[in-house]
Enzyme design. Structure first.
Site, PDB file in Angstrom:
ATOM      1  N   GLY A  98      -0.719  -5.173  -0.014  1.00  0.00           N
ATOM      2  CA  GLY A  98      -1.718  -4.936  -1.058  1.00  0.00           C
ATOM      3  C   GLY A  98      -1.289  -5.486  -2.400  1.00  0.00           C
ATOM      4  CD  GLU A 116      -0.744  -6.382   4.677  1.00  0.00           C
ATOM      5  OE1 GLU A 116      -1.227  -6.119   3.569  1.00  0.00           O
ATOM      6  OE2 GLU A 116      -0.141  -7.454   4.911  1.00  0.00           O
ATOM      7  CD  GLU A 163      -4.657  -7.452   0.980  1.00  0.00           C
ATOM      8  OE1 GLU A 163      -5.456  -7.853   1.832  1.00  0.00           O
ATOM      9  OE2 GLU A 163      -4.294  -6.265   0.909  1.00  0.00           O
ATOM     10  CB  ALA A 204      -0.876  -0.008   1.248  1.00  0.00           C
TER      11      ALA A 204
END
Length: 698
Positions: free
Chosen positions: A102, A125, A105, A63
């Site tokens: 992310g 994370e 993901e 992210a």
């Protein structure tokens, strides 16, 4: 089309490339670009299959954490992932570098994944006090099964491509990401392979649905080192939702967990620590563009505990070392200990079976200081007295090649003084490693008065290369960490004279989150070291001296402030010690009182914060965050409290200054008076963080 994401068509294959240096982080622009390009590829009748890949050195590495805590910008990552997952055409993620957070993901929402053999895939994370918030906890268990998913999500460490292939996270290892991805799409189209949406595939969850202990055992193994942390447990719960709930419900619960953590004090502290570590790489007062000197070989003087550990750190990073001792016997012993350490790690599966031999081959043991000639960096780890250090540096002048960086691994001695014994003070600095040096991450890099900027850059760069966190500090007694620790030690000792017991003080400190309290730490280090040093300086410390006079030197003699059963390192309170303290207080005419846990915590922590303020005032540390880095990585300060200066801001500087003034008066100890900087910030209602913000503005 977007500037940072572009779509190209190679006849029937659409290639979507993210190009947002340095790490292709998922900023709003990247999210929007992926969404737009996937939609365009789906809408183009000529395109039959899609590759999602990245330009530069890595796949999407996570992210954009600069967006945390700010109002969200559309599109939301989950909307982008739905678009990918619901594509009627196969979407293949082609991964190189790292697919983290992310980034992984995004890859999990694709129907298939391929990666180059050096790629790393992970969901780290938890290390920022968070859990994956875009389906990672729901899709990964479906890709690799709950056991490995727990290991990756609750532990936060990535896996390599080979392990990813073995466990079904990727379909294939390819040569180049874009070309490999394209070839894989063509193969899918030729074979007319059906799309695999992870959200619809529960096959790898079946065993854990039937036997819950598969999941709970994996969680227990991963959380046993997570004392005091919230995120690992929340992350484990989220993986549990994948087993217990339908996909969309699991996704909703995951999101709730993420939003709760993102606003938590712990996650704020952990994200702060992440940025503080990055900030520490920037050296104040060094001209822009200063390059370090090349380091191809390192020489280490002293093959004892510290020297051996430092040598291991360099060999672990593939850097050749000349390890130098004064006699063959010490050298052999030091080499033997390193070999044993590596073999033990290999036996536990921590490193490959052939690693010990490869690493030992990088270490060349020699007798005599004259063997430093071909080293670009020389680190002395000899006996901690000024006379010995000066003698060593005087000799280095003779044998070290011109331009070699000369570093001392002293924990408190004056580097300016050491530098005077050479004709090249510009090459001299401190590199203070922490014990055990092959494990502890901190390296305090001490800038002396005459240290050349390029020598300093060399030390910082090489520290990072051997996986240490460098923190540049100035010259003073004990530098940053030990100077602050001395204040805590002084108070812990005084508390015994007022009625507290070692086990009470230690319990307060460990409950706060430190790995051990001051008295257990003293027992571990050996109480005789301080005793000898006090005798040298003609200082008395009645309780500590009485323990040593009774032969209680700590763990090595089976008793110190605590007693230890044979073969055990677990400290047990000892009535003998209580008796010895009582007798000492009686002899000195001191009255015992009940000392509250709250007072202990304040007197352990606030004097350290106060010393930190003095360190900033004197310019020994450039930023409050550098002090925090020292404590996080050198002294086991709990990461979820962000470091002593960050923590002080959260407590409130006015409160800390008031309490210090109160204790200075109550205990008749002028050293507890609040430092001028602390007083000033408290009076203005400011924080230590405001100093860093101020210097950035300046």
């Amino acid at each position: 089309m977007s500037e940072v994401v572009k779509l190209e068509r190679h006849d029937e294959v659409g290639i979507v490339t993210v190009n947002s240096p340095p790490v292709n982080a998922l900023s709003a622009a990247v999210r929007g670009g992926i969404l737009e390009c996937i939609k365009a590829a789906v809408a183009d009748p000529a395109i039959k299959g899609i590759v999602l890949t990245c330009a530069g050195r890595t796949f999407i590495a996570g992210a954009d954490i600069t967006e945390f805590g700010k109002p969200p910008k559309p599109p939301a990552l989950n909307d982008v992932l739905s678009e990918i997952e619901n594509s009627p055409k196969p979407v293949v993620a082609a991964i190189h570098g790292t697919a983290l957070g992310g980034g992984l993901e995004v890859a999990l929402a694709c129907h298939f994944r391929v990666a180059v053999k050096e790629a790393k895939l992970g969901l780290p994370e938890v290390k920022l006090g968070l859990l994956p918030g875009a389906g990672g906890t729901q899709r990964l268990p479906r890709a690799v099964g709950p056991e490995l998913a727990v290991k990756m999500i609750v532990g936060g460490d990535p896996i390599g491509a080979a392990e990813a292939l073995k466990n079904g996270l990727i379909e294939e290892i390819v040569e180049g990401p874009a070309s490999g991805g394209e070839a894989f799409v063509r193969k899918l189209l030729a074979e007319k392979r059906p799309l695999r949406r992870l959200r619809d595939d529960d096959s790898k969850l079946a065993a854990a649905k039937a036997d819950r202990s598969i999941f709970t055992n994996a969680v227990a193994a991963m959380t046993k080192k997570s004392r005091g942390l919230e995120a690992p447990f929340a992350a484990a719960d989220a993986v549990g939702y994948a087993i217990d709930l339908p996909f969309d419900e699991g996704l909703k619960k995951e999101r709730e967990g993420f939003l709760k953590l993102v606003t938590s004090e712990q996650s704020k502290a952990q994200r702060y620590a992440f940025f503080a570590e990055r900030e520490a790489n920037k050296i104040a007062g060094v001209p822009e563009g200063t390059k370090g000197r090349p380091v191809n070989r390192v020489a280490i003087l002293g093959a004892g505990t510290m020297g051996g550990g430092i040598a291991m750190s360099f060999a672990n990073a593939g850097i050749p070392v000349t390890l130098i001792e004064t006699a063959e016997e010490q050298l052999k012993r030091g080499m033997g200990i390193m070999q044993k350490n590596w073999e033990a790690t290999a036996a536990r599966g921590g490193i490959p079976a052939d690693a010990p031999a490869k690493r030992m081959a990088l270490i060349d043991g020699k007798v005599g200081i004259e063997n430093v000639g071909d080293a670009d960096l020389i680190i002395e780890a000899v006996f901690e007295t000024m006379a010995v250090k000066k003698e060593v540096f005087g000799k280095l002048d003779q044998y070290a090649k011109p331009g070699a960086v000369l570093a001392s691994n002293t924990s408190y001695l004056n580097i300016d003084e050491i530098a005077k014994s050479t004709k090249r003070p510009q090459d001299v600095l401190g590199m203070h490693f922490f014990s055990p040096a092959n494990v502890m991450k901190l390296c305090e890099i001490v800038r002396a008065d005459k240290t050349a900027p390029d020598a300093l850059v060399t030390a910082v760069t090489i520290a990072r290369k051997i996986a240490k966190v460098p923190a540049v500090v100035g010259v003073c007694d004990g530098f940053v960490g030990n100077r602050m620790l001395a204040q805590r030690s002084k108070q812990s000792e005084k508390l015994l004279f007022e009625g507290a017991l070692p086990q009470q003080v230690d319990a307060v400190v460990t409950k706060f989150g430190m790995p051990m309290g001051p008295f257990a730490m003293g027992d571990l280090a050996g109480l005789d070291i301080g005793w000898r040093s006090r005798k040298d300086r003609g200082i008395k410390s009645e309780i500590a001296d009485a323990l040593c006079e009774a032969g209680r030197f700590g763990q090595k003699t089976g008793k110190g402030y605590y007693k230890y059963e044979a073969g055990s390192r677990a400290p047990m309170p000892d009535p003998e010690v209580e008796k010895l303290i009582d007798e000492t207080l009686l002899r000195l005419g001191r009255k015992k009182r009940v000392v509250s846990d709250e007072e202990i915590l304040e007197r352990m922590m606030y004097p350290m914060v106060n010393e930190g303020a003095k360190i900033l005032e004197e310019g020994i540390a450039a930023r409050p965050s550098d002090i925090d880095v020292v404590w996080l990585y050198g002294y086991g300060w709990p990461i979820y409290r962000g470091g002593p200066m960050f923590w002080a801001d959260s407590v409130g500087l006015k409160h800390i200054a008031d309490r210090l003034a109160f204790y200075a008066k109550e205990t008749n100890d002028p050293s507890l008076e609040p430092a001028p900087l602390l007083k000033k910030l408290a009076a203005e209602g400011k924080t230590f963080a405001s100093l860093a913000a101020g210097s950035k503005a300046a």
